[in-house]
Design a protein around this motif. Sequence first.
Motif, mmCIF file in Angstrom:
data_model
loop_
_atom_site.group_PDB
_atom_site.id
_atom_site.type_symbol
_atom_site.label_atom_id
_atom_site.label_comp_id
_atom_site.label_asym_id
_atom_site.label_seq_id
_atom_site.Cartn_x
_atom_site.Cartn_y
_atom_site.Cartn_z
ATOM 1 N N SER A 182 0.822 -1.209 0.000
ATOM 2 C CA SER A 182 0.000 0.000 0.000
ATOM 3 C C SER A 182 0.856 1.259 0.000
ATOM 4 O O SER A 182 0.504 2.271 -0.605
ATOM 5 C CB SER A 182 -0.926 0.000 1.222
ATOM 6 O OG SER A 182 -1.825 -1.088 1.189
ATOM 7 N N ARG A 187 -3.196 0.317 -4.460
ATOM 8 C CA ARG A 187 -4.366 0.954 -3.844
ATOM 9 C C ARG A 187 -5.549 0.002 -3.708
ATOM 10 O O ARG A 187 -6.447 0.236 -2.904
ATOM 11 C CB ARG A 187 -4.828 2.178 -4.663
ATOM 12 C CG ARG A 187 -3.717 3.145 -5.064
ATOM 13 C CD ARG A 187 -2.861 3.560 -3.885
ATOM 14 N NE ARG A 187 -3.626 4.168 -2.819
ATOM 15 C CZ ARG A 187 -3.187 4.335 -1.581
ATOM 16 N NH1 ARG A 187 -1.985 3.875 -1.246
ATOM 17 N NH2 ARG A 187 -3.937 4.923 -0.675
ATOM 18 N N SER A 188 -5.576 -1.050 -4.526
ATOM 19 C CA SER A 188 -6.725 -1.957 -4.519
ATOM 20 C C SER A 188 -6.219 -3.398 -4.608
ATOM 21 O O SER A 188 -5.373 -3.711 -5.448
ATOM 22 C CB SER A 188 -7.644 -1.645 -5.704
ATOM 23 O OG SER A 188 -8.736 -2.539 -5.757
ATOM 24 N N ARG A 207 -7.730 -6.690 5.310
ATOM 25 C CA ARG A 207 -8.685 -5.582 5.246
ATOM 26 C C ARG A 207 -8.256 -4.424 6.145
ATOM 27 O O ARG A 207 -8.299 -3.250 5.741
ATOM 28 C CB ARG A 207 -10.078 -6.060 5.656
ATOM 29 C CG ARG A 207 -10.774 -6.931 4.633
ATOM 30 C CD ARG A 207 -12.209 -7.236 5.030
ATOM 31 N NE ARG A 207 -12.873 -8.060 4.044
ATOM 32 C CZ ARG A 207 -13.438 -7.591 2.920
ATOM 33 N NH1 ARG A 207 -13.396 -6.293 2.675
ATOM 34 N NH2 ARG A 207 -14.021 -8.427 2.083
ATOM 35 N N GLN A 211 -7.179 -0.723 4.632
ATOM 36 C CA GLN A 211 -7.945 0.458 5.023
ATOM 37 C C GLN A 211 -7.081 1.459 5.772
ATOM 38 O O GLN A 211 -7.217 2.669 5.595
ATOM 39 C CB GLN A 211 -9.149 0.032 5.861
ATOM 40 C CG GLN A 211 -10.192 -0.756 5.085
ATOM 41 C CD GLN A 211 -11.276 -1.360 5.967
ATOM 42 O OE1 GLN A 211 -11.294 -1.158 7.178
ATOM 43 N NE2 GLN A 211 -12.179 -2.114 5.349
ATOM 44 N N VAL A 216 -8.379 -0.069 -0.770
ATOM 45 C CA VAL A 216 -9.647 -0.795 -0.733
ATOM 46 C C VAL A 216 -9.402 -2.257 -1.070
ATOM 47 O O VAL A 216 -8.458 -2.601 -1.796
ATOM 48 C CB VAL A 216 -10.685 -0.209 -1.715
ATOM 49 C CG1 VAL A 216 -11.058 1.211 -1.322
ATOM 50 C CG2 VAL A 216 -10.166 -0.266 -3.142
#
Length: 399
Positions: A182, A187-188, A207, A211, A216
């Motif tokens: 990240s 980003r995803s 998760r 976050q 996401v």
Amino acid sequence: MRQLGFVLGLGLLAGCQTQVPAGMPQQPQMQAAPQAIEAPSLTQNALPPASGEVLGQGSVRVALLLPLSAEGTSAQIGREFRNAAALAMEDVGQDTLQLVIKDTGRDAARVQAAASEAVLEGSSLVLGPIFAADVSAAAGVTRPAGKTMIAFSSDRNVAGSRVYLNSFLPGGVVTRTVSYASQNGVRSVLGFFANGPAGDLAEQAARTAIQANGGVMAASVRYDANEASIQQAAAAAVPVLMQADAILIPDGGPTPAAILGALRSNGADLANKRLLGTGQWTTANLSDPALQGAWFADSDQQRLTAFKARYQGKFGTAPTANAALAYDTVVMAGSVVKRFGAGGFANSVIEADSGYAGYAGVFRFEPDGTTQRGYAVYEVAPGGATRVVSPAPRSFSGS
């Protein structure tokens, strides 16, 4: 809030490859809670005779509960932990601790009997057991007696009041991998998680980390360890793959290659998708071109070299990474005794914010009994070699 603490150096620094067993032991069907055993009131020079193998002549006694007479691999693991503890005692000093090794087998009644002996014999600390069901059984004795236990299970469900786990918890490497990704453009994430408790923990950790870094989870796909289930999971993942920058596969062995093959057979385009894994990937075929460029977190593997060499030189066989946990914990106990004496195993010391440094890297105990560890991040290079892209920390930030 953590108490201010200190770093205890645990001999020559070395480290380990993370080994998290597939699946997690279930909680045992416990019998009625045993009556609390009152620990004897003893001076340091008035310890009663001990039952079990005794290493060292120190005035502070520590018990180590191991499944030495169990069947199969359980006994092998127990012997490795025993040998690693003996190696640790060479560094601790024979006059620092009296380490009493107690055989528990894999029977709850024997585990509780060994824990009861440890309490009645004046042990200031109980180390072990290794397996989750045995930890629960022993805690039914040690907790009512007011004794602290540092066990080795990777099932965080058995941690709690006066029960700490010095182990490789599945969520830690996932958090490190995802956090690094990240912070470096991902980003995803599309995640593949095995059905079961270990998969649940991995998904939760992923998760939370995603976050926390502003990303996401594009989708979370679950699967069983068989070809049909993996194919079904891959088919479900293809429609959302284009929304993801990376694919996270925490499991090792043949699973990463199987999932990537299933994605391709379902028409997925994996170009420009970063692959993410965990230390379990050291059991995968990293020479597979499909895994080239992947990132995965693991303990600093260079640190394990010294431990393996010492262990093999003394006992004739190479140990698993988990054996380093026993070494680190025994030396940690000896370091606490040297600094604080028999009364040093208080929560404020064990939960020292700055933690401890050992063969398995830096670690510290959380108030809930779980362990935070420092991991490195590796990238898979052509031919299956790996290179460090983010070194393991040598201390905890802010310590």
